[in-house]
Design a protein around this motif. Structure first.
Motif, PDB file in Angstrom:
ATOM      1  N   TRP A  93       1.348 -93.664 129.895  1.00 28.21           N
ATOM      2  CA  TRP A  93       2.009 -93.608 128.185  1.00 28.21           C
ATOM      3  C   TRP A  93       0.921 -92.037 127.718  1.00 28.21           C
ATOM      4  N   PRO A  97       5.144 -87.818 125.650  1.00 31.49           N
ATOM      5  CA  PRO A  97       6.077 -88.480 125.095  1.00 31.49           C
ATOM      6  C   PRO A  97       6.840 -89.301 125.244  1.00 31.49           C
ATOM      7  N   LEU A 149       3.126 -96.188 116.714  1.00 37.01           N
ATOM      8  CA  LEU A 149       2.422 -94.793 117.317  1.00 37.01           C
ATOM      9  C   LEU A 149       1.202 -95.135 118.560  1.00 37.01           C
ATOM     10  N   ASP A 253       7.574 -93.969 121.268  1.00 42.38           N
ATOM     11  CA  ASP A 253       6.636 -93.240 120.323  1.00 42.38           C
ATOM     12  C   ASP A 253       7.437 -93.344 118.694  1.00 42.38           C
TER      13      ASP A 253
END
Length: 284
Positions: A93, A97, A149, A253
């Motif tokens: 991760w 992004p 987030l 994201d």
């Protein structure tokens, strides 16, 4: 909806593998509370953790005693234990992004996200039930597009990267939006029990507990479910409570948008800035 007020979550009946950080028993704890706490126990576990890696949002810590990994979210508030099995996905991760194709975003808007419950549980992410089709033409159902987030650190969730997605379809296991909304609006009537009631075309009633998006019951279609007023629910004569099928979460994201997301801290986390507090508490 408010922020984290719970102090921690631990595994019932489990003893910690590490007496310093609590790994093996503690799932997560409220870091913002712990660093201000006057408790000796909080002081020990905060002092045990030091920053190992800064992520594109949030931080990874290691315990000085057992080397277990912990994740502090970008708001600097929630410290979550990261298992060795989950760590590679967290590092993946962090590499790039994770975004969705525009056509997938349009379908998500059509399906509608399942709201958090009235107590704020689930507000840290925006989840939408669907069937996912990957670049390898794999069909994953039931699936959730999970907009969040922070890194996918929760060990209980079956996470995969949203970068695998090429398209999505409506899932035949997904409940109608009005049913999902009713589940999210259900009030807790006993410890960890927030029931909502549905009725099927043949008059059979079922119940769900808390925020629910999918239904899998032989002989019934999820799309046929309709919400029923809770006045018809009694614990003495309660209908069968349906369990959600196992879900695959594809993380993406983005700001979930349920509450204004706190900005990531520009400075290192508070434990690295408040050495005088530790010196006073630990007598150093």
């Amino acid at each position: 909806m408010t922020g984290i007020s719970t102090v921690d979550t631990t595994l019932l009946g489990e003893e910690p593998d590490c007496t310093s950080c609590g790994a093996g028993a503690t799932v997560w704890f409220n870091w913002a509370f712990a660093i201000e706490s006057e408790s000796d126990e909080d002081a020990v576990r905060v002092e045990a953790l030091s920053i190992w890696k800064t992520l594109r949002r949030g931080w990874l810590f290691r315990c000085k005693s057992c080397q277990e990994v912990w994740h502090l979210d970008g708001a600097g508030r929630k410290m979550t234990h990261v298992s060795s099995a989950r760590l590679p996905l967290v590092l993946e991760w962090d590499e790039q992004p994770v975004a969705l194709p525009k056509e997938v975003e349009a379908m998500l808007a059509e399906i509608k996200a399942t709201p958090p419950d009235i107590y704020g549980n689930g507000s840290e992410r925006r989840v939408t039930p669907c069937k996912v089709i990957t670049a390898q033409r794999e069909y994953v159902d039931p699936a959730m597009i999970c907009i969040q987030l922070d890194a996918p650190v929760q060990n209980y969730a079956n996470f995969r990267s949203g970068n695998e997605i090429v398209e999505i379809e409506k899932s035949e296991l997904a409940l109608p939006y009005d049913v999902r909304l009713a589940c999210s609006e259900a009030e807790e009537i006993s410890m960890a029990f927030s029931p909502s009631l549905i009725e099927m075309p043949d008059g059979t009633k079922f119940a769900f507990n808390g925020m629910t998006s999918f239904m899998s019951k032989s002989g019934y279609l999820a799309k046929d479910a309709r919400p029923v007023p809770m006045e018809e629910f009694t614990q003495a004569n309660a209908p069968e409570i349906l369990q959600s099928p196992q879900i695959t979460y594809f993380f993406v994201d983005g700001d979930p948008g349920w509450v204004k997301a706190p900005e990531a801290l520009a400075e290192p986390p508070a434990s690295e800035r408040r050495q005088s507090w530790f010196q006073r508490l630990l007598g150093r």
